[in-house]
Motif scaffolding. Structure first.
Motif, mmCIF file in Angstrom:
data_model
loop_
_atom_site.group_PDB
_atom_site.id
_atom_site.type_symbol
_atom_site.label_atom_id
_atom_site.label_comp_id
_atom_site.label_asym_id
_atom_site.label_seq_id
_atom_site.Cartn_x
_atom_site.Cartn_y
_atom_site.Cartn_z
ATOM 1 N N CYS B 408 0.842 -1.208 0.000
ATOM 2 C CA CYS B 408 0.000 0.000 0.000
ATOM 3 C C CYS B 408 0.872 1.251 0.000
ATOM 4 O O CYS B 408 0.630 2.198 -0.762
ATOM 5 C CB CYS B 408 -0.922 0.004 1.219
ATOM 6 S SG CYS B 408 -2.216 -1.249 1.155
ATOM 7 N N PHE B 409 1.895 1.274 0.876
ATOM 8 C CA PHE B 409 2.783 2.435 0.913
ATOM 9 C C PHE B 409 3.434 2.663 -0.446
ATOM 10 O O PHE B 409 3.513 3.787 -0.940
ATOM 11 C CB PHE B 409 3.855 2.258 1.998
ATOM 12 C CG PHE B 409 3.488 2.933 3.297
ATOM 13 C CD1 PHE B 409 3.523 4.320 3.406
ATOM 14 C CD2 PHE B 409 3.098 2.190 4.398
ATOM 15 C CE1 PHE B 409 3.182 4.959 4.596
ATOM 16 C CE2 PHE B 409 2.754 2.816 5.594
ATOM 17 C CZ PHE B 409 2.796 4.203 5.690
ATOM 18 N N ASP B 410 3.910 1.587 -1.058
ATOM 19 C CA ASP B 410 4.655 1.745 -2.310
ATOM 20 C C ASP B 410 3.750 2.225 -3.446
ATOM 21 O O ASP B 410 4.114 3.114 -4.210
ATOM 22 C CB ASP B 410 5.363 0.436 -2.671
ATOM 23 C CG ASP B 410 6.490 0.130 -1.674
ATOM 24 O OD1 ASP B 410 6.951 1.079 -0.995
ATOM 25 O OD2 ASP B 410 6.892 -1.043 -1.553
ATOM 26 N N GLU B 411 2.546 1.649 -3.532
ATOM 27 C CA GLU B 411 1.633 2.080 -4.612
ATOM 28 C C GLU B 411 1.175 3.517 -4.404
ATOM 29 O O GLU B 411 1.122 4.310 -5.349
ATOM 30 C CB GLU B 411 0.412 1.154 -4.677
ATOM 31 C CG GLU B 411 0.746 -0.171 -5.338
ATOM 32 C CD GLU B 411 -0.444 -0.737 -6.114
ATOM 33 O OE1 GLU B 411 -1.271 0.042 -6.633
ATOM 34 O OE2 GLU B 411 -0.534 -1.978 -6.177
ATOM 35 N N ALA B 412 0.829 3.856 -3.157
ATOM 36 C CA ALA B 412 0.350 5.221 -2.898
ATOM 37 C C ALA B 412 1.483 6.227 -3.076
ATOM 38 O O ALA B 412 1.282 7.315 -3.623
ATOM 39 C CB ALA B 412 -0.246 5.305 -1.498
ATOM 40 N N TRP B 418 5.891 10.832 -4.112
ATOM 41 C CA TRP B 418 6.626 11.036 -2.855
ATOM 42 C C TRP B 418 8.123 11.242 -3.075
ATOM 43 O O TRP B 418 8.794 11.946 -2.323
ATOM 44 C CB TRP B 418 6.388 9.818 -1.943
ATOM 45 C CG TRP B 418 6.967 9.933 -0.570
ATOM 46 C CD1 TRP B 418 8.110 9.353 -0.125
ATOM 47 C CD2 TRP B 418 6.426 10.655 0.551
ATOM 48 N NE1 TRP B 418 8.326 9.660 1.200
ATOM 49 C CE2 TRP B 418 7.308 10.467 1.647
ATOM 50 C CE3 TRP B 418 5.281 11.440 0.741
ATOM 51 C CZ2 TRP B 418 7.082 11.029 2.904
ATOM 52 C CZ3 TRP B 418 5.056 11.994 1.992
ATOM 53 C CH2 TRP B 418 5.962 11.793 3.049
ATOM 54 N N SER B 419 8.656 10.610 -4.148
ATOM 55 C CA SER B 419 10.106 10.684 -4.368
ATOM 56 C C SER B 419 10.559 12.122 -4.638
ATOM 57 O O SER B 419 11.735 12.444 -4.500
ATOM 58 C CB SER B 419 10.498 9.778 -5.542
ATOM 59 O OG SER B 419 9.836 10.229 -6.709
ATOM 60 N N LYS B 420 9.612 13.013 -5.003
ATOM 61 C CA LYS B 420 9.981 14.406 -5.269
ATOM 62 C C LYS B 420 9.957 15.253 -4.000
ATOM 63 O O LYS B 420 10.136 16.472 -4.058
ATOM 64 C CB LYS B 420 9.024 15.013 -6.300
ATOM 65 C CG LYS B 420 9.064 14.325 -7.646
ATOM 66 C CD LYS B 420 8.251 15.129 -8.665
ATOM 67 C CE LYS B 420 7.719 14.284 -9.786
ATOM 68 N NZ LYS B 420 6.537 13.491 -9.418
#
Lengths: 343, 737
Positions: B408-412, B418-420
């Motif tokens: 869930c964390f990775d897909e969201a 988020w990486s930005k």
């Protein structure tokens, strides 16, 4: 809600006479609480009647007079608004949006679309406070509702209450938005009463609570507001309404500012107009702050100094101290933004 | 597919439009107060204006003579009319054990002290408003720290409550290099469902019919019979549609019995629609909570010690407990854990369940603290969750049946971008607006309860599903019909569904996110029984043909389904109106939870400090998703409520008077459309064959959990200000003048 007599007024004169007749037959009318009330949009009156806060024996429906008293006239000299114009009609008027932005914005940012379509602007300026202790009759202490009973808000939950213009008998906030625009723009109110028509500066319409918070305006029994006149002025185009609240829409102001500026080609302020909402017991003009800006360049520093003056006499209670800082920031933000407007 | 009807991924059902959508939008769906009755009388409640004391006198002389007034009920004529019943957590049916009108005593503000009955609503209201009440006023304790409020350790008060703990917290906390020790609070909140608390009671000889919006019609039936001293078989409760409930319509409130007695006295049906203001005190609300969290970790982020202390306000007579430590202590791998819960008795009405009752406040504390720990560790908050992710809960070492938290964390995170993110607070400014990005874990126990249902198949190829479950807006009509359609191999349009009536087989309380898993399981079982009787292989047209070949008029199968871990007697308790949900962290052999990850962007004005949420992305994994349309709507509703939970909602209390002051929808703030900008719901495929045969976990509540912490974490990122008290408003963010 108590049973009441409902009448429709065919002409403005009949309306005011009918109210006077109602007063005359009441042997001991309570001050500030008349046995007959005018009904226009009803968005505030009916609400308060259902809550049993207002108990008029008679309602005189003046919506039949809408045709005669809802015109919006823009001339080189003034903006004239019929008092029965709907909030939405004024808010959506293209010339007002362009040439009197603070007027349009104060209405657009008020209430909800449904309410703006119902409410008249005359009734809007007379909207009564949202103080919970006033609106719920099971609180025994409320000087506004029941003179002499005390004020439960003073030491109660008073986050929404006024920091300016309060007295030891009442700290209820004046809730409206449009009134701030009228206040800032030196509007004049046309009043039709049993003795004929007269004009009153808008700044004289509302009364600070003092020791009689139940008496909210200088209107007399039978008086009805028929129009607002805003004289044309050099600061109209450079005006705006800034309203700060917890959510984005449909909430009364925590703090608001109606500002208008006349700035010369050198960037110096010729004239400033500032009125405050959400923080005071009545529509509040900040004249000291206006005067402090004249002749100065409007920048964040001068705006902030003026904003501080605007809250000079502020007196916080337990939960509303943040309104002083918030009010100052609101004024500062409004002034700085107004200075950058392309006019 | 439109956004509202997401394309199903693996293990997800079709986005079938709502079974009852047309009825609802055209107004033909009848809610409790909508049913027509002949010779109806109206009730209006008179509510106490004080929180503690007694009614000295009730002046009703003027009122009795008003046109249309039929009767006035008060302690003077009602003292024995309604029997005392136990509070639900003490094994009874009621949400508040104080019986109004049984004596002049007042235990909380807003308590019903009289009821006016009249020929019209207007006459009843007018009369009620004119009644003059004189009180003896006693000082009242409003909340934490109020004089007279009593603190009690929950574990000493309730045998059912156990404080999760493991290892040696004190030593581990003392020894760890990185620590967090912080206090958090959440306010009183009210459900405010759009549909008000309505009750209509109608007698036909000894038989009573009750129309009331309810999450538990069998609970009302049996509880009311107990209160009125009658046989439950003589009570029928009808509640086909509920206009929002969120927990507030779960347990029996005291109003129902009063209306039933009123109808009996008058010999006429009586309708009560309590006002919005009264809704703040005649039903339950979310309790005010405080928390102290201590976390300790190694420099690489591995949790070494976790302590969660909770404090919750409840009423004087009833020990309602939020007690979210059951979940909050079990989310992450950690060898040393301690927890405790203290309840505080005050002069308030009894709080109760409100959407994710335990998780919403307790995860605000836990997930805010996790964010604070990530900052102390100079670590990405997602990575902190990853480092401590576990497939075994840490208290007893029980395995999760499935857990897709990091998926869930990775897909969201990917969808959110988020990486930005620049992790430095205040670094992502946009003009005068400070931009902040935050995230948090969502979790909710996967619980189920025994359920029963009847499914009938007819020769014309239609089928009917009957079960006394409740359409609280979630879409149970739709997924019930979908389940029967799938199991019988019939088109969705051929299925009819009857719900919300005690003449139907009992279904459990529609709370705790248990409905879809419980009700669809029993429907599937009844359908399997039909197939078994006709032909194990055949479905669809072949099944109908098998029925017709035998010349049967109909085949009708009643089924009972009991979830894993249910106590003996749980099915019989269901018939008595007592649902016994089981699952989550309450099983002896395993952990059952759904998980999610919430991501929020906030904007905080640099000067005036108002907070807005332009963007929210959340991903959830909850086993089989029955219908991606209704599931998205349900999850999205929870997320939006999370915005409100973080920024807007608080029932303001006058602590001197122990009374609420913002009791209407203009002053009790919830997000309006303008506050809800861009909401993205991601459903992450997950298969869990253990939780139940269909693999359903339940998604009713998880959407709100973690959202408030994600907002607070984003506000920290925007401003560098850590707000630990909700709601997060301008007051808390404004530097003083």
């Amino acid at each position: 809600m108590r049973p009441f007599v409902y009448e429709r007024a065919a002409t403005s004169e009949v309306a005011t006479q009918a109210i006077r007749a109602g007063i005359a037959t009441d042997t001991a009318p309570r001050q500030g609480r008349y046995p007959a009330e005018f009904l226009a949009g009803g968005t505030n009156l009916l609400d308060l009647m259902k809550l049993d806060v207002m108990q008029p024996a008679k309602l005189i429906d003046i919506t039949g007079l809408t045709q005669a008293h809802s015109a919006i006239l823009v001339s080189p000299q003034a903006l004239r608004l019929g008092a029965l114009a709907k909030m939405s009609a004024v808010a959506d008027h293209p010339e007002i949006i362009k040439n009197f932005p603070v007027v349009a914005q104060s209405l657009t940012l008020a209430a909800s679309a449904q309410l703006r379509n119902m409410a008249s602007i005359g009734g809007n300026v007379l909207q009564r406070t949202r103080c919970s202790y006033f609106r719920d009759t099971s609180w025994s202490a409320c000087n506004k509702r029941n003179p002499g009973s005390g004020c439960a808000a003073l030491d109660g939950y008073n986050r929404g209450h006024a920091v300016l213009g309060a007295s030891k008998d009442c700290i209820a906030t004046y809730p409206g938005d449009f009134a701030q625009a009228l206040m800032a723009l030196d509007a004049v109110v046309t009043v039709l009463g049993p003795d004929g028509t007269r004009t009153v500066p808008f700044s004289d319409l509302h009364r600070a609570p003092g020791s009689t918070p139940n008496v909210e305006t200088t209107l007399r029994p039978g008086d009805v507001i028929t129009a607002f006149v805003i004289p044309a002025a050099t600061w109209m185009r450079r005006s705006l309404y800034m309203k700060i609240r917890d959510r984005q829409s449909y909430q009364f102001a925590l703090a608001s500012a109606a500002v208008a500026l006349d700035i010369d080609d050198g960037g110096l302020v010729r004239q400033a107009r500032i009125a405050l909402g959400g923080v005071a017991t009545v529509p509040w003009r900040a004249r000291d702050a206006e005067a402090a800006l004249v002749g100065k360049k409007l920048d964040p520093q001068t705006a902030e100094s003026a904003a501080r003056l605007a809250f000079g006499g502020a007196a916080p209670r337990e939960h509303n101290a943040f309104k002083i800082a918030l009010g100052q920031k609101t004024v500062t933000r409004a002034l700085v933004q107004a200075a950058t407007l392309e006019v | 597919m439109t956004v509202a009807a997401p394309t199903p991924k693996a293990n997800m059902g079709q986005p079938v439009p709502r079974y009852d959508g047309l009825a609802k939008v055209t107004g033909s769906a009848l809610y409790a107060a909508d049913f027509p009755h002949l010779d109806l009388a109206y009730a209006y409640l008179v509510s106490s204006g004080i929180a503690k004391g007694r009614v000295k006198s009730l002046d009703v002389r003027e009122v009795r003579t008003l046109p249309g007034v039929l009767d006035i009920l008060s302690h003077e004529n009602m003292s024995d009319a309604v029997a005392h019943a136990k509070f639900f957590s003490d094994g009874g049916p009621v949400s508040n054990s104080v019986v109004p009108l049984s004596s002049p005593e007042i235990a909380y503000a807003g308590q019903t002290i009289a009821v006016v009955l009249a020929n019209s609503y207007e006459a009843a209201r007018d009369a009620a408003q004119r009644i003059v009440v004189d009180y003896d006023i006693d000082p009242a304790s409003a909340t934490f720290g109020s004089k007279g409020a009593i603190d009690q350790v929950l574990a000493e008060q309730s045998k059912k409550h156990e404080d999760p703990k493991v290892g040696d917290f004190a030593s581990a906390y003392a020894a760890a290099p990185v620590k967090i020790d912080a206090a958090y609070s959440t306010p009183t909140q009210h459900h405010n469902p759009l549909e008000l608390f309505a009750t209509v009671c109608s007698w036909d000889g000894p038989n009573l019919t009750v129309y009331e919006p309810s999450q538990n019609v069998y609970g009302i039936k049996n509880g009311l019979a107990q209160q009125l001293g009658m046989d439950a078989s003589r009570v029928r409760v009808i509640s086909p549609f509920i206009g929002g409930a969120f927990g507030s319509k779960g347990a029996l409130t005291q109003r129902t019995a009063i209306v039933a007695v009123a109808a009996k006295r008058l010999g006429r049906p009586v309708k009560l629609v309590a006002t919005r203001r009264q809704a703040f005190t005649i039903a339950t609300y979310r309790a005010e909570t405080r928390h102290i969290i201590k976390l300790a970790a190694t420099p690489d982020g591995k949790l070494q010690a976790l302590s969660h202390e909770g404090f919750e306000v409840t009423s004087r007579p009833d020990p309602y407990a939020v007690a979210g430590t059951d979940a909050s202590t079990r989310m992450y791998a950690c060898p040393n854990i301690v927890s405790n819960v203290t309840i505080v008795r005050a002069d308030r009405s009894t709080p109760g369940f409100m959407r994710a009752p335990a998780e919403t406040p307790y995860f605000f504390a836990l997930e805010s603290a996790m964010d604070e720990l990530a900052i102390a560790l100079n670590m990405d908050p997602i990575e902190l969750r990853r480092v401590n992710d576990t497939m075994k809960e840490p208290i007893k070492g029980l395995p999760y049946t499935s857990r897709s938290l990091m998926a869930c964390f990775d897909e969201a995170a990917t969808a959110f971008g988020w990486s930005k993110r620049n992790p430095r607070p205040g670094s992502m400014r946009d003009g005068d607006w400070l931009v902040g990005w935050g995230c948090a874990t969502a979790a909710y126990p996967t619980q189920m309860a025994p359920a029963s249902a009847r499914v009938s198949l007819f020769p014309d190829g239609t089928a009917r599903v009957e079960t006394a479950s409740h359409e609280i807006g979630t879409g149970i009509y739709t997924v019930a019909a979908q389940t029967a359609a799938e199991q019988l191999g019939l088109p969705f349009e051929k299925i009819t569904v009857a719900l919300g009536d005690t003449i139907l087989p009992p279904a459990p309380v529609s709370g705790g996110s248990i409905t879809t898993a419980s009700v669809c399981s029993v429907i599937a079982q009844a359908c399997a029984a039909i197939r078994g009787k006709l032909s194990n292989e055949a479905v669809g047209a072949d099944l109908v043909e098998a029925l017709n070949k035998r010349g049967l008029g109909a085949i009708e199968e009643y089924a009972e389904w009991v979830p894993h871990g249910a106590k003996a007697g749980a099915m019989q308790a269901l018939y008595k109106g007592a649902a016994q949900p089981i699952g989550g962290a309450k099983l002896e052999d395993r952990m059952q939870f759904a998980f999610g990850a919430q991501f929020v962007e906030v904007r905080v004005h640099s000067q005036t400090r108002e907070v807005r949420v332009p963007r929210m992305v959340s991903a959830f994994a909850a086993g089989r998703i029955m219908n991606t349309r209704t599931a998205r709507s349900q999850l999205m509703g929870g997320m939006i409520w999370g915005i409100g939970s973080a920024l807007h909602e608080q029932t303001d209390i006058d602590t001197n008077a122990a009374r609420y002051v913002n009791t209407d929808l203009a002053e009790y703030l919830i997000p309006v459309n303008a506050d809800v900008v861009d909401i993205e719901v991601i459903m992450v495929p997950e298969e869990d064959k253990l939780v139940n045969p269909l693999g359903i976990k339940g998604i009713g509540e998880i959407g709100i959990v973690g959202a408030n912490a994600a907002v607070a974490n984003a506000v920290y990122h925007a401003t560098g200000q850590r707000i630990r008290d909700l709601p997060l408003r301008i007051d808390g963010l404004m530097p003083s003048a």
